[in-house]
Design an enzyme around this catalytic site. Structure first.
Site, PDB file in Angstrom:
ATOM      1  N   ARG A  45       0.800  -1.223   0.000  1.00 54.78           N
ATOM      2  CA  ARG A  45       0.000   0.000   0.000  1.00 54.78           C
ATOM      3  C   ARG A  45       0.836   1.277   0.000  1.00 54.78           C
ATOM      4  O   ARG A  45       0.708   2.116  -0.876  1.00 54.78           O
ATOM      5  CB  ARG A  45      -0.933   0.031   1.219  1.00 54.78           C
ATOM      6  N   HIS A  91      -6.994  -4.892  -7.673  1.00 54.06           N
ATOM      7  CA  HIS A  91      -6.777  -4.262  -6.366  1.00 54.06           C
ATOM      8  C   HIS A  91      -7.882  -4.689  -5.403  1.00 54.06           C
ATOM      9  O   HIS A  91      -9.021  -4.214  -5.510  1.00 54.06           O
ATOM     10  CB  HIS A  91      -6.765  -2.740  -6.520  1.00 54.06           C
ATOM     11  N   TYR A 134     -18.633  11.647 -12.252  1.00 52.79           N
ATOM     12  CA  TYR A 134     -18.684  12.898 -13.015  1.00 52.79           C
ATOM     13  C   TYR A 134     -17.410  13.157 -13.821  1.00 52.79           C
ATOM     14  O   TYR A 134     -17.414  13.999 -14.722  1.00 52.79           O
ATOM     15  CB  TYR A 134     -18.912  14.085 -12.074  1.00 52.79           C
TER      16      TYR A 134
END
Length: 838
Positions: A45, A91, A134
């Protein structure tokens, strides 16, 4: 507290047991679980790989987008589609961290060379990006360098989290991404924070290291002097940078880029065009407002954020007059995020282990990775060409024996027998035989034979070149260096961050925040310009003139004091001296070329004009006023402290003030000059001071058609002149030159107040009035409406003689410092002209 805990195990149970309970030690379980968690955070990570500079989630995003075909020449797709593909295949975590990583790689203020081409609102240093539904994204051109030749066995692949897909362990990375874009991450027990650098500089250092593997840090720092932040700004002090390049840890200070500009006609300001890395304008604005409201920061009059997408960052901090902009800027650096500290901690994974790396080690890791990528790519390409050459050679054999090949195929029972017979008869390999069988007959023509021969020659040449490359480490390094140079040429940009060796010591200890309250002089010119000098020292020589302009009024004051502008309606308007523009030192003749029009400081009514200036100190000498109807008044200096403007005389209807002066001694004379050429002088002691509401007293007795055109005060002990210009009362102002006369002031006898005075000039034919007059210490100077000088006649002995013609129309007359100038009685001081005093 319990020392032991119980849990169910997944171990297969014997037939005679339904379940097995295993007792384990809590501390051992916590130790094991924490280590597993820490390992996962560190390796999966938070920390980047030192080779490609990417964390696992970033690498998976770029690889997934490459596999989706989201290249720069394709259209954008919804970010949610990318996030879903990454989360579903590679992932095994939530969508939020995936989208956050995607967004950061698209932000030009976060990445020195963005890897994602975003479309939509991807946020700002102050604001969050829009939701993934968006926004749209595709790979940037630079990202194609990261995945370039990934399908040529240049890197290793491993199974994904569920074993159904594969993912690369590292990307080929055709440029040093870790140094160029930097990174940040917090793991368990360790963290990384790496600054971005300039691509051209990093590539130059990497190429130098390729050629000189034992290069020292000093040699590499000739190419990489320091970080190059995406937001620009200035780095103060490079000692911390060198420490980081040496040991992997260090700190440096980042400052905003600020210029001092004239933001309004009356005020200077600080214009911020670049901020420290990861600092947004809203954060700076909020902090400044908090400091100003809590009175911890002084000198700021206004703050405007004019940032837009076209002009970029522009933060305007308007400075109050009376404060030194440089000192205010130092306070802003000290108290606000306009100066921040960046702590470098170069922690990255090397061979799967977290290490703290200096600049030389970081470049070595990348260079070795890139050499390995190019070697594996070259080996892959050579193998592919060898395989193709093998097929071409078999096809050439088939073309040379086309009839026999066809006969063999036609006489075979099946493809397996045809393959076997071709291998036996023409000594072909199984691969060649299968390829011949799969080749369409239309390709077996004479022209294809020529093409195959040409292809064979090309393949042999390429295989030889690749073999030579793989057998020579120097050639391999040269190829890596050339490819890096091509990348720098295509994607390099100029340095944005300025590096300063200086420690950047604050100047507030040596420079006061506010302008000191030093003595100064305030000047008003005949063309309506207002300014102040740096001190109150004497002005010699041509001091009474300013760029051919004459001074209407001169007042002694202090920088942080106030003066009053007296108008024709008897009003006094307060003006802060510190707001006025500063002229050069009085050691040289003053020039009002830097002055500002008085209209910028006062608001006048219709028909109201500025007559002169006066000091507003309570213990001052007080003002003496003269009006057009012959009224004189000495004003008691009890000026109200809480009003910006007030009246100092009550005028009769139709009357107006024509002259104002500061009366420094009762031994001085008060002088009236009228339009019918009468001059009256009487001692100031004959006029008692009055309060502001009073209307004054009779000063001179006027004929019915006459008015006062000039009023002032003179020291009878000083040599003075009286200048009068006669002309026609019916002519338009400024259209007639007139006849001027200069007489000695001593020629005029003193008389009592409220008398008629004596004649100052004899009118010639066509003359019936004085159009301008003045009295004051010699020598006298005249100027035109534009401020150009006009030569006056020499002094004559007769006070009541006639005048001499002037070459140009005179609109203002002045004398030595401390006297007032004459302006036409029928009009206000003319506006400043660009070719004169402006």
């Amino acid at each position: 507290m319990f020392d032991m805990a119980r849990r169910k195990t997944t171990t297969p149970l014997p037939d005679d047991f339904e379940e097995r309970i295993v007792d384990i030690d809590v501390s051992a379980e916590m130790r094991t679980s924490f280590l597993e968690y820490a390992y996962s955070v560190i390796y999966q990570r938070a920390l980047p790989d030192a080779r490609d500079g990417l964390k696992p989630v970033q690498r998976r995003i770029l690889y997934a987008m490459s596999e989706m075909g989201l290249r720069p020449d394709r259209g954008h797709v919804k970010s949610s589609r990318v996030v879903g593909d990454v989360m579903g295949k590679l992932h095994p975590h939530g969508d939020t961290p995936i989208y956050d990583a995607l967004v950061r790689q698209a932000q030009p203020f976060s990445m020195r060379l963005p890897l994602i081409d975003g479309h939509g609102n991807f946020g700002s240093p102050d604001d969050m990006p829009a939701a993934m539904r968006y926004t749209e994204a595709r790979l940037a051109k630079a990202a194609m360098l990261m995945v370039e030749s990934i399908d040529e066995e240049t890197v290793d692949f491993r199974p994904n989290y569920d074993g159904q897909e594969v993912e690369p362990t590292v990307l080929p990375s055709a440029f040093p991404n870790l140094l160029v874009n930097g990174t940040t991450g917090i793991a368990v027990g360790m963290a990384t924070n790496m600054a971005p650098h300039n691509l051209v500089e990093v590539v130059a250092a990497a190429r130098h290291l390729l050629k000189h593997p034992n290069a020292s840090l000093d040699e590499l720092m000739r190419f990489i002097p320091g970080p190059d932040l995406p937001t620009g700004g200035t780095i103060i002090g490079l000692d911390g940078v060198r420490d980081a390049y040496q040991n992997g840890r260090g700190t440096f200070r980042m400052r905003a880029k600020v210029t001092i500009e004239q933001v309004t006609p009356r005020r200077k300001g600080l214009v911020v065009t670049e901020l420290p890395f990861n600092v947004g304008p809203e954060r700076v604005v909020t902090k400044i407002r908090e400091l100003v409201q809590s009175k911890k920061l002084s000198g700021i009059a206004d703050l405007r954020d004019l940032t837009d997408r076209h002009k970029g960052l522009r933060l305007v901090i308007e400075i109050k007059n009376g404060f030194i902009p440089e000192a205010v800027l130092d306070e802003l650096y000290r108290l606000t995020p306009m100066e921040e500290t960046f702590g470098i901690n170069n922690v990255a994974l090397v061979d799967g282990q977290p290490r703290t790396l200096g600049l030389r080690e970081l470049l070595h890791v990348y260079v070795n990775h890139r050499i390995d990528v190019v070697r594996r790519r070259s080996a892959f390409r050579r193998r592919k060409r060898e395989e193709r050459l093998h097929l071409v050679e078999g096809l050439v054999v088939a073309l040379l024996n086309i009839d026999e090949v066809i006969q063999v195929i036609r006489s075979s029972d099946d493809s397996a027998e045809a393959r076997r017979r071709l291998m036996e008869i023409f000594e072909l390999s199984e691969t060649q035989a299968v390829y011949i069988l799969d080749t369409p007959l239309r390709r077996l023509t004479r022209y294809d034979k020529l093409e195959l021969d040409q292809e064979k020659a090309t393949l042999i040449e390429e295989i030889a070149a690749l073999t030579a490359l793989l057998s020579s480490d120097d050639k391999l390094r040269a190829l890596v260096s050339k490819e890096l140079a091509d990348v720098a040429k295509a994607y390099g940009t100029p340095r944005r961050t300025v590096l300063m060796e200086s420690s950047g010591v604050s100047r507030t200890a040596a420079v006061a925040l506010e302008v000191p309250d030093d003595p100064c002089r305030v000047l008003l010119s005949s063309t309506g310009l207002l300014a102040r000098t740096l001190d109150a020292g004497p002005i010699s020589g041509e001091g009474e003139r300013s760029n051919h302009d004459v001074l209407v009024s001169v007042v002694d004051s202090t920088v942080r004091g106030e003066i009053g502008v007296v108008t024709s309606l008897g009003r006094v308007i307060r003006v802060s001296v510190v707001d006025l523009p500063v002229l050069p030192s009085s050691a040289s003749p003053p020039s009002l070329s830097g002055g500002h029009p008085v209209s910028e400081y006062v608001t006048l009514g219709q028909g109201e004009t500025v007559i002169g200036l006066g000091a507003l100190t309570p213990d001052g000498p007080g003002l003496a006023l003269g009006t057009a109807q012959g009224v004189v008044k000495r004003v008691v200096p009890d000026y109200p402290a809480n009003r910006d403007d007030f009246e100092v005389i009550t005028l009769k209807e139709g009357d107006r003030v024509v002259g104002v002066t500061e009366l420094t001694s009762e031994a001085h004379d008060l002088v009236f000059i009228t339009s019918d050429a009468q001059l009256l002088r009487f001692p100031a002691s004959s006029v008692r001071p009055q309060g502001r509401p009073a209307g004054g007293m009779a000063g001179i007795r006027l004929d019915p058609a006459a008015t006062v055109i000039w009023f002032g005060a003179l020291d009878p002990a000083l040599p003075s002149h009286v200048v009068t210009v006669a002309g026609s009362a019916t002519a338009l102002p400024g259209t007639q030159t007139g006849n001027a006369k200069v007489a000695d002031y001593a020629e005029f006898p003193a008389k009592g107040r409220a008398t008629g005075g004596v004649r100052a000039q004899r009118f010639l034919k066509g003359e019936d009035a004085l159009i301008i007059a003045w009295a004051g210490p010699a020598p006298a100077k005249g100027v035109t409406e534009t401020g150009r000088p006009v030569e006056l006649p020499t002094e004559i002995g007769r006070r009541d003689g006639s005048g001499s013609p002037l070459p140009h129309a005179v609109t203002a007359i002045g004398g030595a410092l401390g006297t007032t100038a004459a302006v036409p009685a029928a009009s206000p001081p003319p506006a400043a002209e660009e070719d004169a005093s402006l």
